[in-house]
Design a protein around this motif. Sequence first.
Motif, PDB file in Angstrom:
ATOM      1  N   THR A  14       1.080  -1.244   0.006  1.00 42.50           N
ATOM      2  CA  THR A  14       0.005   0.059   0.020  1.00 42.50           C
ATOM      3  C   THR A  14       1.031   1.370   0.035  1.00 42.50           C
ATOM      4  OG1 THR A  14      -1.870  -1.259   1.421  1.00 42.50           O
ATOM      5  CG2 THR A  14      -1.839   1.192   1.218  1.00 42.50           C
ATOM      6  N   VAL A  15       0.866   1.687  -1.207  1.00 46.42           N
ATOM      7  CA  VAL A  15       1.702   3.040  -1.210  1.00 46.42           C
ATOM      8  C   VAL A  15       1.045   4.076  -0.302  1.00 46.42           C
ATOM      9  CG1 VAL A  15       2.650   5.073  -2.953  1.00 46.42           C
ATOM     10  CG2 VAL A  15       2.533   2.540  -3.473  1.00 46.42           C
ATOM     11  N   GLN A  16       1.711   4.855   0.517  1.00 43.73           N
ATOM     12  CA  GLN A  16       1.291   5.700   1.616  1.00 43.73           C
ATOM     13  C   GLN A  16       1.536   7.192   0.978  1.00 43.73           C
ATOM     14  OE1 GLN A  16       2.612   4.546   5.212  1.00 43.73           O
ATOM     15  NE2 GLN A  16       0.840   3.175   5.547  1.00 43.73           N
ATOM     16  N   THR A  25       6.029   2.797   1.527  1.00 42.31           N
ATOM     17  CA  THR A  25       4.920   1.718   1.126  1.00 42.31           C
ATOM     18  C   THR A  25       4.924   0.991   2.230  1.00 42.31           C
ATOM     19  OG1 THR A  25       5.823   1.711  -1.079  1.00 42.31           O
ATOM     20  CG2 THR A  25       4.642  -0.198  -0.377  1.00 42.31           C
ATOM     21  N   ARG A  26       3.499   0.763   2.741  1.00 48.13           N
ATOM     22  CA  ARG A  26       3.318  -0.324   3.895  1.00 48.13           C
ATOM     23  C   ARG A  26       3.296  -1.602   3.109  1.00 48.13           C
ATOM     24  NH1 ARG A  26       0.173  -0.731   9.408  1.00 48.13           N
ATOM     25  NH2 ARG A  26      -0.194  -3.139   9.406  1.00 48.13           N
ATOM     26  N   VAL A  95       6.814  -1.108   7.248  1.00 46.91           N
ATOM     27  CA  VAL A  95       7.027   0.168   6.213  1.00 46.91           C
ATOM     28  C   VAL A  95       8.310   0.454   5.594  1.00 46.91           C
ATOM     29  CG1 VAL A  95       6.333   2.731   6.036  1.00 46.91           C
ATOM     30  CG2 VAL A  95       5.048   1.428   7.642  1.00 46.91           C
ATOM     31  N   GLU A  96       8.276   0.644   4.206  1.00 47.61           N
ATOM     32  CA  GLU A  96       9.446   0.704   3.443  1.00 47.61           C
ATOM     33  C   GLU A  96       9.690   2.134   2.932  1.00 47.61           C
ATOM     34  OE1 GLU A  96      11.136  -2.319   0.431  1.00 47.61           O
ATOM     35  OE2 GLU A  96       9.822  -0.772  -0.685  1.00 47.61           O
ATOM     36  N   ILE A  97      10.707   2.885   3.233  1.00 51.68           N
ATOM     37  CA  ILE A  97      10.819   4.108   2.534  1.00 51.68           C
ATOM     38  C   ILE A  97      12.107   4.187   1.713  1.00 51.68           C
ATOM     39  CG2 ILE A  97      11.244   6.675   3.281  1.00 51.68           C
ATOM     40  CD1 ILE A  97      10.409   5.889   6.302  1.00 51.68           C
ATOM     41  N   GLU A  98      11.642   4.428   0.349  1.00 50.61           N
ATOM     42  CA  GLU A  98      12.749   4.462  -0.704  1.00 50.61           C
ATOM     43  C   GLU A  98      13.146   5.657  -0.833  1.00 50.61           C
ATOM     44  OE1 GLU A  98      11.640   1.127  -3.755  1.00 50.61           O
ATOM     45  OE2 GLU A  98       9.919   2.224  -2.937  1.00 50.61           O
TER      46      GLU A  98
END
Length: 104
Positions: A14-16, A25-26, A95-98
């Motif tokens: 899920t792109v936040q 993205t979660r 949660v992934e932060i690119e």
Amino acid sequence: MSEPLRCRIPATATVQADDATSRVTRWDFPPGAETGWHRHGWAYLVVPVTDGTMTLEEPGGATRQATITAGVSYTRPPGVEHNVINEGTVPFSFVEIEFKAHPG
């Protein structure tokens, strides 16, 4: 004889937030879910939402386990290639932060 095909359910991404500098993205992994093979084009930070144990399939056939702990973050450089799998019996999320300014 060839290896049988595997069929896992996909993890839910899920792109936040997504702008010129970053994408957040979660990822939610019910038991049996996977991301599918992918290569990270940017450096990234992972913030676990829940505890969990991931199975990581890596290039060349290597497989390893990685434990995540809610609230204990970690970073990875661009270029990481893997498939993340939940082979356990409980769901996990992170949660992934690119960082788009740091391509690989």
